[in-house]
Design a protein around this motif. Structure first.
Motif, PDB file in Angstrom:
ATOM      1  N   TRP A 100       7.651   1.675 -14.872  1.00 20.14           N
ATOM      2  CA  TRP A 100       8.548   0.984 -13.950  1.00 20.14           C
ATOM      3  C   TRP A 100       7.892   0.834 -12.582  1.00 20.14           C
ATOM      4  CZ3 TRP A 100      13.770   4.060 -14.600  1.00 20.14           C
ATOM      5  CH2 TRP A 100      14.357   3.737 -15.826  1.00 20.14           C
ATOM      6  N   LEU A 101       7.175   1.855 -12.165  1.00 20.68           N
ATOM      7  CA  LEU A 101       6.594   1.858 -10.816  1.00 20.68           C
ATOM      8  C   LEU A 101       5.399   0.922 -10.663  1.00 20.68           C
ATOM      9  CD1 LEU A 101       6.810   5.676  -9.991  1.00 20.68           C
ATOM     10  CD2 LEU A 101       8.269   3.842  -9.110  1.00 20.68           C
ATOM     11  N   ILE A 116       8.687   4.186  -2.754  1.00 15.06           N
ATOM     12  CA  ILE A 116       9.330   5.084  -3.717  1.00 15.06           C
ATOM     13  C   ILE A 116       8.390   6.240  -4.055  1.00 15.06           C
ATOM     14  CG2 ILE A 116      10.242   5.284  -6.076  1.00 15.06           C
ATOM     15  CD1 ILE A 116      12.120   3.732  -4.314  1.00 15.06           C
ATOM     16  N   ARG A 117       7.127   5.939  -4.254  1.00 17.28           N
ATOM     17  CA  ARG A 117       6.139   6.985  -4.553  1.00 17.28           C
ATOM     18  C   ARG A 117       6.075   8.003  -3.412  1.00 17.28           C
ATOM     19  NH1 ARG A 117       2.480   4.857  -8.634  1.00 17.28           N
ATOM     20  NH2 ARG A 117       2.972   2.679  -9.011  1.00 17.28           N
ATOM     21  N   MET A 156      -4.727  -4.096   4.170  1.00 10.58           N
ATOM     22  CA  MET A 156      -4.824  -3.045   3.181  1.00 10.58           C
ATOM     23  C   MET A 156      -3.808  -3.296   2.070  1.00 10.58           C
ATOM     24  SD  MET A 156      -4.504   0.982   3.901  1.00 10.58           S
ATOM     25  CE  MET A 156      -3.691   1.976   2.727  1.00 10.58           C
ATOM     26  N   PHE A 157      -4.242  -3.115   0.853  1.00 11.92           N
ATOM     27  CA  PHE A 157      -3.391  -3.359  -0.306  1.00 11.92           C
ATOM     28  C   PHE A 157      -2.625  -2.091  -0.670  1.00 11.92           C
ATOM     29  CE2 PHE A 157      -2.788  -3.366  -4.923  1.00 11.92           C
ATOM     30  CZ  PHE A 157      -2.017  -4.510  -5.051  1.00 11.92           C
ATOM     31  N   LEU A 158      -1.316  -2.212  -0.783  1.00  8.65           N
ATOM     32  CA  LEU A 158      -0.487  -1.077  -1.191  1.00  8.65           C
ATOM     33  C   LEU A 158      -0.067  -1.264  -2.641  1.00  8.65           C
ATOM     34  CD1 LEU A 158       1.903  -0.646   1.858  1.00  8.65           C
ATOM     35  CD2 LEU A 158      -0.079   0.737   1.286  1.00  8.65           C
ATOM     36  N   LYS A 159       0.061  -0.153  -3.342  1.00  5.49           N
ATOM     37  CA  LYS A 159       0.565  -0.199  -4.707  1.00  5.49           C
ATOM     38  C   LYS A 159       2.019  -0.656  -4.688  1.00  5.49           C
ATOM     39  CE  LYS A 159      -2.047   3.570  -6.790  1.00  5.49           C
ATOM     40  NZ  LYS A 159      -1.931   4.859  -7.478  1.00  5.49           N
ATOM     41  N   ALA A 160       2.445  -1.196  -5.810  1.00  3.59           N
ATOM     42  CA  ALA A 160       3.853  -1.556  -5.945  1.00  3.59           C
ATOM     43  C   ALA A 160       4.706  -0.301  -5.787  1.00  3.59           C
ATOM     44  CB  ALA A 160       4.106  -2.187  -7.319  1.00  3.59           C
ATOM     45  N   LYS A 212      17.407  -0.055  -9.821  1.00  2.00           N
ATOM     46  CA  LYS A 212      16.503   1.012 -10.265  1.00  2.00           C
ATOM     47  C   LYS A 212      15.955   1.795  -9.074  1.00  2.00           C
ATOM     48  CE  LYS A 212      15.001  -0.428 -14.805  1.00  2.00           C
ATOM     49  NZ  LYS A 212      13.924  -0.911 -15.646  1.00  2.00           N
ATOM     50  N   ARG A 213      15.665   1.098  -7.985  1.00  2.00           N
ATOM     51  CA  ARG A 213      15.177   1.775  -6.775  1.00  2.00           C
ATOM     52  C   ARG A 213      16.204   2.807  -6.312  1.00  2.00           C
ATOM     53  NH1 ARG A 213      11.085  -0.539  -4.185  1.00  2.00           N
ATOM     54  NH2 ARG A 213      11.713   0.200  -2.148  1.00  2.00           N
ATOM     55  N   GLU A 214      17.457   2.395  -6.269  1.00  2.43           N
ATOM     56  CA  GLU A 214      18.516   3.296  -5.821  1.00  2.43           C
ATOM     57  C   GLU A 214      18.723   4.448  -6.807  1.00  2.43           C
ATOM     58  OE1 GLU A 214      19.988   3.467  -2.854  1.00  2.43           O
ATOM     59  OE2 GLU A 214      18.577   1.880  -2.359  1.00  2.43           O
TER      60      GLU A 214
END
Length: 79
Positions: A37-38, A9-10, A1-5, A46-48
């Motif tokens: 960015w997402l 975080i989402r 299954m393909f997950l979004k980038a 940026k994640r943090e």
């Protein structure tokens, strides 16, 4: 299954019941910038920053809810 980038975080944003425009505002950027960015995997800094913003916003929401509930209970006790 393909997950979004940045799916983690989402999910983190949704799990804390925070809106993306609130996160963007907290970070000092436009919501479209945050959404852009997402699209691609984020660098760790940026994640943090996003996770910190979400946590701070969620904490603020919890304080507001607690204050409202305390006022409501006080009002019921005074009645």
């Amino acid at each position: 299954m393909f997950l979004k980038a940045n799916e983690d975080i989402r999910r983190f944003i949704r799990a804390h019941d925070v809106k993306t425009y609130e996160v963007a505002r907290h970070l000092g950027v436009h919501e479209n910038t945050l959404l852009r960015w997402l699209r691609d995997e984020l660098p760790e800094d940026k994640r943090e920053a996003i996770k910190t913003a979400v946590a701070e916003l969620a904490e603020e929401q919890n304080r507001i809810i607690a204050s409202i509930e305390a006022d409501k209970q006080k009002g019921e006790a005074d009645a």
